[in-house]
Structures are given as C-alpha cells and as structure tokens.
Design a protein around this motif. Structure first.
Motif, PDB file in Angstrom:
ATOM      1  N   ARG A  59       0.698  -1.270  -0.295  1.00  0.00           N
ATOM      2  CA  ARG A  59      -0.314   0.185  -0.362  1.00  0.00           C
ATOM      3  C   ARG A  59       0.804   1.346  -0.331  1.00  0.00           C
ATOM      4  O   ARG A  59       0.632   2.393  -0.726  1.00  0.00           O
ATOM      5  CB  ARG A  59      -1.136   0.189   1.260  1.00  0.00           C
ATOM      6  CG  ARG A  59      -2.200  -1.195   1.357  1.00  0.00           C
ATOM      7  CD  ARG A  59      -3.016  -0.695   2.927  1.00  0.00           C
ATOM      8  NE  ARG A  59      -3.927  -1.719   2.320  1.00  0.00           N
ATOM      9  CZ  ARG A  59      -5.096  -1.888   2.011  1.00  0.00           C
ATOM     10  NH1 ARG A  59      -5.682  -0.452   2.439  1.00  0.00           N
ATOM     11  NH2 ARG A  59      -6.080  -2.869   2.478  1.00  0.00           N
ATOM     12  N   ALA A  60       2.139   1.470   0.978  1.00  0.00           N
ATOM     13  CA  ALA A  60       2.683   2.480   1.143  1.00  0.00           C
ATOM     14  C   ALA A  60       3.776   2.644  -0.576  1.00  0.00           C
ATOM     15  O   ALA A  60       3.790   3.876  -0.726  1.00  0.00           O
ATOM     16  CB  ALA A  60       3.696   2.449   1.880  1.00  0.00           C
ATOM     17  N   GLY A  61       3.776   1.924  -1.302  1.00  0.00           N
ATOM     18  CA  GLY A  61       4.618   1.779  -2.685  1.00  0.00           C
ATOM     19  C   GLY A  61       3.225   1.550  -3.923  1.00  0.00           C
ATOM     20  O   GLY A  61       3.962   1.792  -5.008  1.00  0.00           O
ATOM     21  N   GLY A  62       2.371   1.468  -3.377  1.00  0.00           N
ATOM     22  CA  GLY A  62       0.332   1.976  -4.104  1.00  0.00           C
ATOM     23  C   GLY A  62       0.556   1.009  -5.234  1.00  0.00           C
ATOM     24  O   GLY A  62      -0.020   0.590  -6.034  1.00  0.00           O
ATOM     25  N   VAL A  63       0.612  -0.829  -4.315  1.00  0.00           N
ATOM     26  CA  VAL A  63       0.369  -2.068  -5.564  1.00  0.00           C
ATOM     27  C   VAL A  63      -0.477  -2.354  -4.180  1.00  0.00           C
ATOM     28  O   VAL A  63      -0.608  -2.659  -3.614  1.00  0.00           O
ATOM     29  CB  VAL A  63       1.624  -2.515  -5.313  1.00  0.00           C
ATOM     30  CG1 VAL A  63       1.348  -4.078  -5.541  1.00  0.00           C
ATOM     31  CG2 VAL A  63       2.769  -1.596  -5.383  1.00  0.00           C
ATOM     32  N   ASP A  64      -1.754  -2.682  -5.580  1.00  0.00           N
ATOM     33  CA  ASP A  64      -2.678  -2.921  -4.714  1.00  0.00           C
ATOM     34  C   ASP A  64      -2.457  -4.797  -5.135  1.00  0.00           C
ATOM     35  O   ASP A  64      -2.322  -5.187  -5.812  1.00  0.00           O
ATOM     36  CB  ASP A  64      -4.246  -2.837  -5.747  1.00  0.00           C
ATOM     37  CG  ASP A  64      -4.176  -1.189  -5.777  1.00  0.00           C
ATOM     38  OD1 ASP A  64      -4.540  -0.526  -4.932  1.00  0.00           O
ATOM     39  OD2 ASP A  64      -5.250  -1.452  -6.480  1.00  0.00           O
TER      40      ASP A  64
END
Length: 84
Positions: free
Chosen positions: A58-63
């Motif tokens: 989530r912090a890296g923008g990965v779902d």
C-alpha cells in the motif's frame, strides 16, 4: 521527532524458521500434521506476514487481492498431512 527503536535483524531468524518449516511441511512426505496449537500459531504468523506485505505494498501504491483465508488453507494442508 519521536524515533522508534527498530530491531528488525532480531526478527529475521524466527520468520526464516517459519518459512523453512512451512516449506518442509509442503514438500516432505514424512511431515506430521500440526497439533492444534501449532496450527493456530501458523495461522497467526501467516496473517502477520500478509499484514506486513500489505502495508508495504500500500505504501508503494501496489494493490493486492483480498487476503486469503489462512485458517482454511492451513486446515486443508494439515488434513493432507494426517497419516491413515
């Protein structure tokens, strides 16, 4: 700024041991089924590992997909280990 003491290096040994134990359980035919206490602990560790991966993604923008039902997965794996 409040600095938190992070001691991640001490956490790697038990997590690596968990990974190795799960690997051994899945690949070796002579592995005994988990006792209820260990089965519950494996579920707790699985959920904790998922939570860490989920936070980082989530912090890296990965779902990520929906969290699997670790208890059901472990119960199925454990059932397959029960010797007749």
């Amino acid at each position: 700024m409040n600095e938190h003491h992070r001691n991640f290096s001490n956490l790697t040994r038990p997590l690596t041991k968990f990974e190795v134990e799960i690997h051994d359980m899945l690949v070796h035919n002579d592995t005994a089924a988990l006792e209820p206490e260990d089965l519950n602990a494996a579920g707790t560790l699985s959920r904790s590992c998922w939570a860490v991966v989920d936070m980082l993604c989530r912090a890296g923008g990965v779902d990520l997909p929906t969290e699997p039902d670790w208890d059901a997965i472990l119960a199925d794996v454990n059932k397959a280990l029960i010797k007749p």
